[in-house]
Scaffold this motif. Structure first.
Motif, PDB file in Angstrom:
ATOM      1  N   PHE A  73       0.697  -1.172  -0.003  1.00 28.83           N
ATOM      2  CA  PHE A  73      -0.054  -0.098  -0.100  1.00 28.83           C
ATOM      3  C   PHE A  73       0.907   1.190   0.022  1.00 28.83           C
ATOM      4  O   PHE A  73       0.428   2.228  -0.621  1.00 28.83           O
ATOM      5  CB  PHE A  73      -1.109  -0.102   1.220  1.00 28.83           C
ATOM      6  CG  PHE A  73      -1.998  -0.980   1.298  1.00 28.83           C
ATOM      7  CD1 PHE A  73      -2.973  -0.231   0.336  1.00 28.83           C
ATOM      8  CD2 PHE A  73      -2.431  -1.815   2.047  1.00 28.83           C
ATOM      9  CE1 PHE A  73      -4.412  -1.418   0.157  1.00 28.83           C
ATOM     10  CE2 PHE A  73      -3.606  -2.350   2.052  1.00 28.83           C
ATOM     11  CZ  PHE A  73      -4.409  -2.275   1.097  1.00 28.83           C
ATOM     12  N   ALA A  74       1.915   1.407   0.844  1.00 31.92           N
ATOM     13  CA  ALA A  74       2.653   2.563   1.159  1.00 31.92           C
ATOM     14  C   ALA A  74       3.480   2.810   0.001  1.00 31.92           C
ATOM     15  O   ALA A  74       4.293   1.902  -0.407  1.00 31.92           O
ATOM     16  CB  ALA A  74       3.371   2.476   2.455  1.00 31.92           C
ATOM     17  N   ASN A  75       3.358   3.982  -0.509  1.00 29.47           N
ATOM     18  CA  ASN A  75       4.422   4.599  -1.529  1.00 29.47           C
ATOM     19  C   ASN A  75       5.355   5.696  -1.086  1.00 29.47           C
ATOM     20  O   ASN A  75       5.173   6.221   0.204  1.00 29.47           O
ATOM     21  CB  ASN A  75       3.547   5.170  -2.661  1.00 29.47           C
ATOM     22  CG  ASN A  75       2.748   4.205  -3.352  1.00 29.47           C
ATOM     23  OD1 ASN A  75       3.325   3.369  -4.102  1.00 29.47           O
ATOM     24  ND2 ASN A  75       1.510   4.378  -3.173  1.00 29.47           N
ATOM     25  N   VAL A  76       6.548   5.945  -1.829  1.00 24.03           N
ATOM     26  CA  VAL A  76       7.262   6.864  -1.230  1.00 24.03           C
ATOM     27  C   VAL A  76       7.012   8.316  -2.328  1.00 24.03           C
ATOM     28  O   VAL A  76       6.893   7.911  -3.583  1.00 24.03           O
ATOM     29  CB  VAL A  76       8.823   6.479  -1.725  1.00 24.03           C
ATOM     30  CG1 VAL A  76       9.938   7.724  -1.450  1.00 24.03           C
ATOM     31  CG2 VAL A  76       9.168   5.291  -0.936  1.00 24.03           C
ATOM     32  N   ARG A  77       6.793   9.417  -1.529  1.00 25.75           N
ATOM     33  CA  ARG A  77       6.301  10.428  -2.126  1.00 25.75           C
ATOM     34  C   ARG A  77       7.477  11.338  -1.849  1.00 25.75           C
ATOM     35  O   ARG A  77       7.483  12.185  -0.876  1.00 25.75           O
ATOM     36  CB  ARG A  77       5.172  11.264  -1.625  1.00 25.75           C
ATOM     37  CG  ARG A  77       3.933  10.264  -2.332  1.00 25.75           C
ATOM     38  CD  ARG A  77       3.416  10.581  -3.512  1.00 25.75           C
ATOM     39  NE  ARG A  77       2.289   9.710  -3.805  1.00 25.75           N
ATOM     40  CZ  ARG A  77       2.225   8.580  -4.480  1.00 25.75           C
ATOM     41  NH1 ARG A  77       3.460   8.073  -4.845  1.00 25.75           N
ATOM     42  NH2 ARG A  77       1.182   8.178  -4.636  1.00 25.75           N
ATOM     43  N   ASN A  78       8.573  11.781  -2.689  1.00 25.48           N
ATOM     44  CA  ASN A  78       9.846  12.331  -2.398  1.00 25.48           C
ATOM     45  C   ASN A  78       9.850  13.826  -3.121  1.00 25.48           C
ATOM     46  O   ASN A  78      10.817  14.619  -3.133  1.00 25.48           O
ATOM     47  CB  ASN A  78      10.903  11.701  -2.291  1.00 25.48           C
ATOM     48  CG  ASN A  78      11.210  10.626  -3.478  1.00 25.48           C
ATOM     49  OD1 ASN A  78      10.743  10.942  -4.394  1.00 25.48           O
ATOM     50  ND2 ASN A  78      12.044   9.836  -3.267  1.00 25.48           N
ATOM     51  N   VAL A  79       8.812  14.194  -3.956  1.00 27.13           N
ATOM     52  CA  VAL A  79       8.843  15.063  -4.820  1.00 27.13           C
ATOM     53  C   VAL A  79       7.486  16.110  -4.272  1.00 27.13           C
ATOM     54  O   VAL A  79       6.311  15.621  -4.084  1.00 27.13           O
ATOM     55  CB  VAL A  79       8.585  15.093  -6.128  1.00 27.13           C
ATOM     56  CG1 VAL A  79       8.294  16.380  -7.064  1.00 27.13           C
ATOM     57  CG2 VAL A  79       9.468  14.087  -6.941  1.00 27.13           C
ATOM     58  N   ARG A  80       7.636  17.114  -3.704  1.00 24.95           N
ATOM     59  CA  ARG A  80       6.902  17.859  -2.917  1.00 24.95           C
ATOM     60  C   ARG A  80       5.648  18.642  -3.832  1.00 24.95           C
ATOM     61  O   ARG A  80       6.109  18.991  -4.552  1.00 24.95           O
ATOM     62  CB  ARG A  80       7.322  18.966  -1.763  1.00 24.95           C
ATOM     63  CG  ARG A  80       8.071  18.219  -0.671  1.00 24.95           C
ATOM     64  CD  ARG A  80       8.956  19.001   0.184  1.00 24.95           C
ATOM     65  NE  ARG A  80       9.691  18.056   0.821  1.00 24.95           N
ATOM     66  CZ  ARG A  80       9.542  17.790   2.194  1.00 24.95           C
ATOM     67  NH1 ARG A  80       8.600  18.507   3.024  1.00 24.95           N
ATOM     68  NH2 ARG A  80      10.557  17.026   2.812  1.00 24.95           N
ATOM     69  N   PHE A  81       4.520  18.791  -3.322  1.00 24.60           N
ATOM     70  CA  PHE A  81       3.405  19.393  -4.076  1.00 24.60           C
ATOM     71  C   PHE A  81       2.496  19.807  -3.250  1.00 24.60           C
ATOM     72  O   PHE A  81       2.536  19.460  -1.931  1.00 24.60           O
ATOM     73  CB  PHE A  81       2.792  18.208  -5.028  1.00 24.60           C
ATOM     74  CG  PHE A  81       2.194  16.938  -4.321  1.00 24.60           C
ATOM     75  CD1 PHE A  81       1.230  16.895  -3.543  1.00 24.60           C
ATOM     76  CD2 PHE A  81       3.213  15.850  -4.425  1.00 24.60           C
ATOM     77  CE1 PHE A  81       0.873  15.771  -2.867  1.00 24.60           C
ATOM     78  CE2 PHE A  81       2.913  14.653  -3.777  1.00 24.60           C
ATOM     79  CZ  PHE A  81       1.671  14.682  -3.144  1.00 24.60           C
ATOM     80  N   ASN A  82       1.861  20.575  -3.503  1.00 23.54           N
ATOM     81  CA  ASN A  82       0.377  20.829  -2.810  1.00 23.54           C
ATOM     82  C   ASN A  82      -0.896  20.397  -3.613  1.00 23.54           C
ATOM     83  O   ASN A  82      -0.886  19.827  -4.809  1.00 23.54           O
ATOM     84  CB  ASN A  82      -0.066  22.489  -2.802  1.00 23.54           C
ATOM     85  CG  ASN A  82       1.112  23.117  -1.621  1.00 23.54           C
ATOM     86  OD1 ASN A  82       0.904  22.841  -0.410  1.00 23.54           O
ATOM     87  ND2 ASN A  82       1.890  24.011  -2.072  1.00 23.54           N
TER      88      ASN A  82
END
Ligand code: FAD
Length: 464
Positions: free
Chosen positions: A323-332
């Motif tokens: 289920f868990a992903n890595v999100r290392n590009v920041r966004f709104n």
């Protein structure tokens, strides 16, 4: 005008600021009285920040009660700071439950487990698995804390599955008066209903009991297809897969479909770290936006043809790992949930507006399904829903883009995700939530002086 900084000065000042932000919150109110030293706070995307009078992390329930009773001004509980909206900022006391972490109890018969409220979701999978349990569904990241996630009805995807809040079967909170209250369907049922999605407006949640299921493995399958074909087949896709979603590549005709289904197959080896965040793909579409946004036809053609470069390995693993992903590009992010049957029409209209206006955006649009629940302030109250999220890179202005899209969500009776950006206030929100009054009465009774209300919450609840 002052002298511009040299690069060295800039780095020195930046590292000073970084060190300041990284300082741990102090645990005792008394500590701070002798050395008042404001520490700034900011959220994950960087768009929300504040300079609280105090940042405290009580070490025990008694200390938490004492802090709440003695705090001089407003109080806001904070989790991992992964909300995009201004739920957390305060100039009063910012309260972290980082010392309230871990599995507290479990029941092998009922498959329920109780965790401390500040437990990071990423630290729940392994202890649950050790007692033969797993969460029924999960969001697409696991950086949130449990209390922070349920405060906003954080959800994953799957039409047969509700949000985390829908799995809560009991919780404990400390009210503005410093009272420790336990609630469940049987005990304090009105408080229980309201507290399952509270926006942190009812008090500080210290313990949460969840209904889980037996541990399981998932197989993840991803494929690229034309967005329109996926939408035409969406009823089958959402029915035939346990968890189905798509990530629609804006300014192209394609989307990445993702299906997770239970399996008994053995786990596959973990992905190399550089493939985990999908950075290569994100970098490519960002580059096309930067250099080709004035040439929409060429950009579309290149984006469409990128599918020939893509290949996807199937993954099998323990549910919490898949289920868990890595999100290392920041966004709104802005997300609304619309009645499930309106999902395709709403998405088509969003894509048309982006194309017609050649709107600057390159993050994929996330399209998911969530089962209805019975929680007064849950976005999914009383209706199966389709959750659609639009994103903007943190360094690009999101205001114009979100303002262009938001009215489309309103047209389809969308309810905004509490943890994400939106522009609605009390008048519009109460019309969207049939049980709005039930929540506000509980809030008013528990916190008549609005000690847990910051400026953002005052706007949401129509308080002066
Ligand atoms: C990269 C990224 C991916 C995301 N993916 C998803 C997703 O897949 N699905 C989804 O639905 N959302 C998603 N979100 C949104 C996120 O899950 C929610 O905003 C969530 O509420 C954040 O939890 P947190 O622990 O960071 O809490 P915070 O953002 O720190 O706080 C959120 C709320 O919880 C309250 N709170 C925190 N702790 C307590 C406590 N102990 N007692 C009472 N109230 C408390 C706060 O006051 C605030 O109102 C994502 C956000 C990011 C940045």
């Amino acid at each position: 005008m002052g002298q511009p900084f040299s690069r060295r000065q800039l780095l020195q000042r930046a590292s000073l600021l970084g060190a300041c932000l990284a300082l741990p919150a102090r645990s005792l109110w008394a500590d701070s009285a002798s050395t008042p030293r404001p520490m700034p706070w900011r959220n994950w995307s960087g768009a929300q920040s504040c300079l609280p009078l105090e940042r405290l992390a009580p070490a025990s329930l008694d200390e938490l009660v004492q802090v709440i009773r003695q705090a001089p001004g407003k109080i806001r509980p904070v989790g991992s700071g992964h909300s995009f909206s201004a739920l957390v900022p305060t100039d009063g006391t910012l309260l972290s439950l980082s010392h309230f972490s871990g599995l507290l109890a479990h029941d092998r018969q009922t498959l329920q487990a109780e965790f401390a409220g500040g437990t990071p979701m990423a630290q729940m999978g392994a202890p649950l698995q050790a007692v033969g349990q797993a969460l029924i569904n999960m969001a697409d990241i696991d950086y949130q804390t449990l209390a922070g996630a349920i405060a906003t009805s954080t959800h994953g995807t799957g039409i047969a599955f509700g949000s985390y809040s829908a799995q809560v079967c009991g919780l404990q909170l400390v009210s503005a008066a410093g009272e420790v209250l336990d609630c469940s369907r049987e005990r304090n049922p009105e408080l229980f209903d309201a507290a399952r999605v509270s926006l942190g407006a009812l008090g500080v949640v210290t313990r949460v009991r969840l209904q889980n299921r037996g541990a399981y493995r998932l197989r993840e399958r991803q494929w690229l297809a034309r967005t329109e074909e996926l939408l035409e087949d969406v009823d089958n896709l959402k029915r035939d897969n346990q968890h189905w979603e798509m990530l629609v590549v804006t300014h192209s005709d394609y989307a990445l479909a993702v299906a997770l289904n239970e399996t008994e197959d053995p786990s596959t080896p973990p992905l190399p770290p550089d493939e985990e965040g999908g950075n290569g793909f994100i970098g490519l579409i960002e580059g096309l936006d930067k250099h080709l946004s004035d040439y929409p036809e060429l950009r579309r053609s290149l984006l469409n043809n990128m599918r020939h470069l893509a290949s996807f390995e199937e993954r099998v693993g323990d549910s919490h790992e898949i289920f868990a992903n890595v999100r290392n590009v920041r966004f709104n992010e802005m997300e609304y949930s619309v009645p499930a049957e309106h999902g395709p029409a709403c998405l088509r209209e969003i894509l048309k507006r982006i194309d017609d206006g050649n709107l600057r955006t390159w993050f994929p649009i996330e399209y998911r399904y969530v089962k209805a629940d019975d929680i007064p302030l849950s976005m999914f109250e009383g209706r199966d829903s389709c959750a659609i999220s639009v994103h903007q890179h943190y360094a690009m202005d999101h205001h114009n883009f979100f303002a262009a899209i938001e009215p489309i969500f309103w047209k389809y009776q969308g309810r905004p995700h509490w943890g994400k950006l939106h522009s609605l206030g009390a008048r519009q929100l109460q019309a969207l939530y049939p049980r709005w009054q039930a929540f506000t009465e509980v809030r008013q009774a528990l916190d008549p002086r609005g000690r847990f209300v910051n400026a953002h919450l005052a706007g949401l609840f129509g308080l002066a």
